[in-house]
Design an enzyme around this catalytic site. Sequence first.
Site, PDB file in Angstrom:
ATOM      1  N   GLY A  44       0.782  -1.242   0.000  1.00  0.00           N
ATOM      2  CA  GLY A  44       0.000   0.000   0.000  1.00  0.00           C
ATOM      3  C   GLY A  44       0.807   1.282   0.000  1.00  0.00           C
ATOM      4  O   GLY A  44       0.266   2.347   0.290  1.00  0.00           O
TER       5      GLY A  44
ATOM      6  N   ASP B  89       0.098  -6.810  -7.370  1.00  0.00           N
ATOM      7  CA  ASP B  89      -1.270  -6.288  -7.363  1.00  0.00           C
ATOM      8  C   ASP B  89      -2.103  -7.283  -6.553  1.00  0.00           C
ATOM      9  O   ASP B  89      -2.275  -8.432  -6.969  1.00  0.00           O
ATOM     10  CB  ASP B  89      -1.779  -6.178  -8.804  1.00  0.00           C
ATOM     11  CG  ASP B  89      -3.182  -5.593  -8.887  1.00  0.00           C
ATOM     12  OD1 ASP B  89      -3.931  -5.685  -7.883  1.00  0.00           O
ATOM     13  OD2 ASP B  89      -3.537  -5.071  -9.956  1.00  0.00           O
TER      14      ASP B  89
ATOM     15  N   TYR C 195     -18.835   8.027   2.312  1.00  0.00           N
ATOM     16  CA  TYR C 195     -17.876   6.915   2.448  1.00  0.00           C
ATOM     17  C   TYR C 195     -18.497   5.634   1.858  1.00  0.00           C
ATOM     18  O   TYR C 195     -17.801   4.754   1.375  1.00  0.00           O
ATOM     19  CB  TYR C 195     -17.450   6.748   3.910  1.00  0.00           C
ATOM     20  CG  TYR C 195     -16.176   5.946   4.066  1.00  0.00           C
ATOM     21  CD1 TYR C 195     -15.012   6.294   3.375  1.00  0.00           C
ATOM     22  CD2 TYR C 195     -16.129   4.826   4.901  1.00  0.00           C
ATOM     23  CE1 TYR C 195     -13.850   5.555   3.519  1.00  0.00           C
ATOM     24  CE2 TYR C 195     -14.969   4.092   5.058  1.00  0.00           C
ATOM     25  CZ  TYR C 195     -13.827   4.461   4.366  1.00  0.00           C
ATOM     26  OH  TYR C 195     -12.681   3.716   4.504  1.00  0.00           O
TER      27      TYR C 195
ATOM     28  N   LYS D  86     -15.136  -1.729   4.942  1.00  0.00           N
ATOM     29  CA  LYS D  86     -14.354  -1.641   6.193  1.00  0.00           C
ATOM     30  C   LYS D  86     -15.030  -2.422   7.320  1.00  0.00           C
ATOM     31  O   LYS D  86     -14.337  -3.004   8.160  1.00  0.00           O
ATOM     32  CB  LYS D  86     -14.127  -0.185   6.611  1.00  0.00           C
ATOM     33  CG  LYS D  86     -13.177   0.600   5.706  1.00  0.00           C
ATOM     34  CD  LYS D  86     -11.779   0.003   5.613  1.00  0.00           C
ATOM     35  CE  LYS D  86     -10.808   0.961   4.931  1.00  0.00           C
ATOM     36  NZ  LYS D  86      -9.484   0.330   4.657  1.00  0.00           N
TER      37      LYS D  86
END
Length: 256
Positions: A14, A65, A156, A163
């Site tokens: 990341g 990836d 979001y 999440k």
Amino acid sequence: MSSTLEGRIAVVFGVANKRSIAWSIAQGLHQAGAKVLITYQNERLEQEAKDLIESLPGAEGYMCDVSSDAEIDKLFAQLKERHGKLHVVVHSVAFAPADELKNDFINTTREGFRIAHDVSVYSLIAVSRAAAPLMTDGGSIITMSYYGAEKVVPHYNVMAVAKAALECTVRYLAFDLGKHKIRVNAISAGPIKTLAARGISGLGDMLKSHAERAPLGRNVEVAEVGSTGVFLASDGSSGITGEVIYVDCGYNIMGF
Ligand code: 0WE
């Protein structure tokens, strides 16, 4: 002098640029004595990552990836070949198609939902499964969450649902991997101006109101997320697994 992570090997997913949360954790791990292996998604991000990797003595770069099982398999085969074992995984990866964060949640598309969950959640399962056999001394897996998983943060949207799934994934992985002395935790960071947060309309207002409401009266700095990553990677957190740790200047505790 022996540092807390001397002799430990960490792989970090990341890192997009110098503002990335992943980069802050990578720097912290390196300062604590770990050997840091940094992955970048593709050739486009390779150059940016290369410059950062060169600034950390002993660090190495690998292309991977996380939406590809073949690339994950290849990466961990390379890591096994070169290093034999692994102690820490940092997963700081999320993506939803831009439109999904602009439109109303009710208009979430099937494809947007699929992509958000594949890249942001399934990747943690796939990476953990590939990493676990290399974590023969036990280990620590760390991912990144956000408060929108629990309470509504306008726009979001599908990332919030992803999440929430990620935080649940942390608990189930912690259960499976506990028998191998591998801990799995999430850091729920307050809003930070990273590449991933750029272009999000109203981010400026959000940062302002977050700072006003948070008990510490300010926003979190990326280095504070980095140092929490080091804590979760180290033996200082040996009793913590399946947890979500807030690094948000206390914002989440407030009711009003
Ligand atoms: O998890 C995130 C952002 C993750 C993210 C960002 C983007 C922007 C570019 C995922 N996918 C994309 N897709 C893109 O095309 N955060 C915690 C930062 C964030 O994102 C928000 C926030 C906050 C905070 C979106 C809306 C409202 C608040």
